[in-house]
Scaffold this motif. Structure first.
Motif, mmCIF file in Angstrom:
data_model
loop_
_atom_site.group_PDB
_atom_site.id
_atom_site.type_symbol
_atom_site.label_atom_id
_atom_site.label_comp_id
_atom_site.label_asym_id
_atom_site.label_seq_id
_atom_site.Cartn_x
_atom_site.Cartn_y
_atom_site.Cartn_z
ATOM 1 N N LEU A 162 0.772 -1.238 -0.027
ATOM 2 C CA LEU A 162 -0.048 0.052 -0.119
ATOM 3 C C LEU A 162 0.888 1.375 -0.068
ATOM 4 C CD1 LEU A 162 -2.761 -1.062 2.630
ATOM 5 C CD2 LEU A 162 -2.761 -1.137 0.193
ATOM 6 N N TYR A 163 0.137 2.381 -0.382
ATOM 7 C CA TYR A 163 1.128 3.534 -0.397
ATOM 8 C C TYR A 163 1.324 4.276 0.772
ATOM 9 C CZ TYR A 163 1.974 8.303 -1.106
ATOM 10 O OH TYR A 163 2.686 9.767 -1.327
ATOM 11 N N ILE A 164 2.717 4.375 0.999
ATOM 12 C CA ILE A 164 3.239 5.120 2.078
ATOM 13 C C ILE A 164 3.826 6.319 1.608
ATOM 14 C CG2 ILE A 164 4.447 4.843 4.452
ATOM 15 C CD1 ILE A 164 2.244 2.701 4.118
ATOM 16 N N PRO A 165 3.449 7.462 2.077
ATOM 17 C CA PRO A 165 4.355 8.655 1.773
ATOM 18 C C PRO A 165 5.721 8.613 1.902
ATOM 19 C CG PRO A 165 2.311 9.269 2.942
ATOM 20 C CD PRO A 165 2.557 7.875 3.226
ATOM 21 N N PRO A 166 6.563 9.314 1.152
ATOM 22 C CA PRO A 166 7.880 9.224 1.395
ATOM 23 C C PRO A 166 8.406 10.424 2.498
ATOM 24 C CG PRO A 166 7.387 10.471 -0.579
ATOM 25 C CD PRO A 166 6.047 10.015 -0.199
ATOM 26 N N LEU A 167 9.348 10.145 3.006
ATOM 27 C CA LEU A 167 10.113 11.217 3.892
ATOM 28 C C LEU A 167 11.132 11.951 3.043
ATOM 29 C CD1 LEU A 167 10.809 9.280 7.172
ATOM 30 C CD2 LEU A 167 9.314 11.175 6.866
ATOM 31 N N PRO A 168 11.494 13.155 3.654
ATOM 32 C CA PRO A 168 12.431 13.694 2.955
ATOM 33 C C PRO A 168 13.887 13.161 3.274
ATOM 34 C CG PRO A 168 11.735 15.110 4.927
ATOM 35 C CD PRO A 168 10.639 13.968 4.786
ATOM 36 N N SER A 169 14.840 13.376 2.275
ATOM 37 C CA SER A 169 16.023 12.480 2.574
ATOM 38 C C SER A 169 16.734 12.948 3.934
ATOM 39 C CB SER A 169 16.965 12.608 1.311
ATOM 40 O OG SER A 169 17.321 13.994 0.855
ATOM 41 N N LYS A 170 17.615 12.332 4.145
ATOM 42 C CA LYS A 170 18.463 12.639 5.463
ATOM 43 C C LYS A 170 19.633 13.451 4.878
ATOM 44 C CE LYS A 170 20.225 10.688 9.657
ATOM 45 N NZ LYS A 170 19.462 10.029 10.752
ATOM 46 N N GLN A 171 20.016 14.258 5.611
ATOM 47 C CA GLN A 171 21.023 15.247 5.454
ATOM 48 C C GLN A 171 22.095 15.246 6.620
ATOM 49 O OE1 GLN A 171 20.178 18.995 3.862
ATOM 50 N NE2 GLN A 171 22.008 19.896 4.375
ATOM 51 N N THR A 172 23.338 15.043 6.344
ATOM 52 C CA THR A 172 24.283 15.262 7.163
ATOM 53 C C THR A 172 24.996 16.660 7.467
ATOM 54 O OG1 THR A 172 25.876 14.260 5.808
ATOM 55 C CG2 THR A 172 25.013 12.733 7.315
ATOM 56 N N PHE A 173 25.284 17.402 6.639
ATOM 57 C CA PHE A 173 25.696 18.750 6.650
ATOM 58 C C PHE A 173 24.741 19.585 6.710
ATOM 59 C CE2 PHE A 173 28.738 15.787 4.668
ATOM 60 C CZ PHE A 173 29.800 15.918 5.405
ATOM 61 N N GLY A 174 25.051 20.932 7.359
ATOM 62 C CA GLY A 174 24.296 21.914 7.324
ATOM 63 C C GLY A 174 23.015 21.905 8.123
ATOM 64 N N ARG A 175 22.897 21.032 9.063
ATOM 65 C CA ARG A 175 21.547 20.438 9.699
ATOM 66 C C ARG A 175 21.238 21.866 10.829
ATOM 67 N NH1 ARG A 175 22.631 14.759 12.092
ATOM 68 N NH2 ARG A 175 23.978 15.916 13.272
ATOM 69 N N GLN A 176 22.397 22.429 11.254
ATOM 70 C CA GLN A 176 22.042 23.562 12.263
ATOM 71 C C GLN A 176 21.596 24.795 11.675
ATOM 72 O OE1 GLN A 176 21.828 22.597 15.283
ATOM 73 N NE2 GLN A 176 22.717 20.578 14.600
ATOM 74 N N LYS A 177 21.533 25.140 10.152
ATOM 75 C CA LYS A 177 21.148 26.305 9.662
ATOM 76 C C LYS A 177 19.620 26.417 9.620
ATOM 77 C CE LYS A 177 25.025 26.526 6.528
ATOM 78 N NZ LYS A 177 25.454 26.408 5.122
ATOM 79 N N ILE A 178 19.138 27.586 9.784
ATOM 80 C CA ILE A 178 17.674 27.790 9.986
ATOM 81 C C ILE A 178 17.038 27.610 8.730
ATOM 82 C CG2 ILE A 178 17.912 30.339 9.490
ATOM 83 C CD1 ILE A 178 15.751 28.925 12.191
ATOM 84 N N GLU A 179 17.518 27.550 7.742
ATOM 85 C CA GLU A 179 17.054 27.265 6.247
ATOM 86 C C GLU A 179 16.746 25.823 6.265
ATOM 87 O OE1 GLU A 179 20.169 28.921 6.133
ATOM 88 O OE2 GLU A 179 19.176 30.903 6.162
ATOM 89 N N PHE A 180 17.534 25.113 6.675
ATOM 90 C CA PHE A 180 17.631 23.738 6.626
ATOM 91 C C PHE A 180 16.541 23.225 7.652
ATOM 92 C CE2 PHE A 180 18.238 19.647 8.772
ATOM 93 C CZ PHE A 180 18.154 18.787 7.533
ATOM 94 N N VAL A 181 16.443 23.811 8.764
ATOM 95 C CA VAL A 181 15.445 23.344 9.828
ATOM 96 C C VAL A 181 14.007 23.802 9.342
ATOM 97 C CG1 VAL A 181 14.654 23.889 12.010
ATOM 98 C CG2 VAL A 181 16.843 23.467 11.718
#
Length: 128
Positions: free
Chosen positions: A33-52
């Motif tokens: 059955l259809y399960i919506p995708p999650l956004p991909s995981k990111q390792t760099f820049g996780r603390q930047k406000i734009e990323f959050v």
């Protein structure tokens, strides 16, 4: 995350890893059955406000897509995700009882009424 379900209003804060565990459970427990995708995981820049902000937006999109799937929205997994009974959500999700094939068939018939009445005996007969 803020919302309303059949039990009333709820507000919870979740980490990306908890969303990933929820989705993994859905994929495992609702095969095919259809399960919506999650956004991909990111390792760099996780603390930047734009990323959050972007991550929050994409996780909200995941929830909105999931809300269009009543078999996910009304599941024990999602109910536990928004209203856990212990402080260890990951453990609580992983130890939810696994649905039997028969109960899964009943749920699928409930959510997809166009399938008709398919009995477990008819499925076994197909294998012969």
């Amino acid at each position: 995350m803020l919302g309303i379900d059949r039990m009333g209003r709820f507000e919870v804060f979740r980490r990306y890893s908890e969303f990933a565990i929820l989705r993994e459970l859905f994929v495992d427990r609702w095969p095919g059955l259809y399960i919506p995708p999650l956004p991909s995981k990111q390792t760099f820049g996780r603390q930047k406000i734009e990323f959050v902000e972007e991550r929050c937006f994409l996780l909200n999109m995941f929830l909105r897509q999931m809300a269009r799937c009543p078999y996910l929205l009304e599941s024990d997994e999602f109910l536990t995700f928004i209203r856990p009974t212990t402080t260890n959500l990951n453990r609580e999700l992983k130890y939810l009882p696994r649905p039997s094939p028969e109960s899964l068939l009943v749920k699928i018939q409930q959510y997809f009424s166009f399938i008709g009445n398919i009995s477990p005996e008819a499925i076994v007969a197909q294998d012969d």
